[in-house]
Design a protein around this motif. Structure first.
Motif, PDB file in Angstrom:
ATOM      1  N   ILE A   1     -36.401  96.187  -0.704  1.00 51.43           N
ATOM      2  CA  ILE A   1     -35.928  94.836  -0.416  1.00 51.43           C
ATOM      3  C   ILE A   1     -36.432  93.894  -1.511  1.00 51.43           C
ATOM      4  CG2 ILE A   1     -36.045  92.899   1.189  1.00 51.43           C
ATOM      5  CD1 ILE A   1     -36.241  95.031   3.423  1.00 51.43           C
TER       6      ILE A   1
ATOM      7  N   GLY B   1     -33.294  85.764   4.701  1.00 51.24           N
ATOM      8  CA  GLY B   1     -33.710  85.803   6.097  1.00 51.24           C
ATOM      9  C   GLY B   1     -32.581  85.706   7.104  1.00 51.24           C
TER      10      GLY B   1
ATOM     11  N   CYS C   1     -26.186  93.332   3.972  1.00 56.53           N
ATOM     12  CA  CYS C   1     -26.899  92.160   3.459  1.00 56.53           C
ATOM     13  C   CYS C   1     -25.983  91.301   2.599  1.00 56.53           C
ATOM     14  CB  CYS C   1     -28.113  92.588   2.655  1.00 56.53           C
ATOM     15  SG  CYS C   1     -28.968  91.161   1.956  1.00 56.53           S
TER      16      CYS C   1
HETATM   17  S1  SF4 Z   1     -29.813  90.964   5.645  1.00 61.36           S
HETATM   18 FE1  SF4 Z   1     -30.840  88.984   5.573  1.00 61.36          FE
HETATM   19  S2  SF4 Z   1     -32.968  89.412   6.179  1.00 61.36           S
HETATM   20 FE2  SF4 Z   1     -32.025  91.349   5.569  1.00 61.36          FE
HETATM   21  S3  SF4 Z   1     -32.534  91.575   3.368  1.00 61.36           S
HETATM   22 FE3  SF4 Z   1     -30.511  90.610   3.522  1.00 61.36          FE
HETATM   23  S4  SF4 Z   1     -30.926  88.419   3.396  1.00 61.36           S
HETATM   24 FE4  SF4 Z   1     -32.852  89.434   3.923  1.00 61.36          FE
END
Ligand code: SF4
Length: 65
Positions: free
Chosen positions: A7, A14, A54
């Motif tokens: 990540i 977020g 994401c």
């Molecule tokens: S889905 Fe949202 S919380 Fe998860 S890595 Fe992507 S931006 Fe971050």
């Protein structure tokens, strides 16, 4: 094939989609940013599914060694 998730916290905003669909691998920190809770490689298709959720392209998939 198995794959390792990473990540990029510089990109993570977020939104929480990743830890909604993969709570067994990803949790939220105090600010709602994604935190990997496991370093175990996962099945490649599953890793791509998680990365694809994401909207910030903050989840990278690397081939596991
Ligand atoms: S889905 Fe949202 S919380 Fe998860 S890595 Fe992507 S931006 Fe971050």
């Amino acid at each position: 094939m198995r794959a390792q998730l990473r990540i990029d916290l510089g990109l993570c905003q977020g939104h929480g989609r990743c830890y909604e669909i993969a709570p067994e691998l990803i949790d939220a920190d105090d600010e709602g940013l994604a935190v990997l809770t496991s370093d175990e490689p996962v099945e490649a298709g599953r890793a791509k599914e998680i990365a694809g959720c994401c909207p910030e392209f903050a989840i990278e998939v690397e081939e596991a060694r």
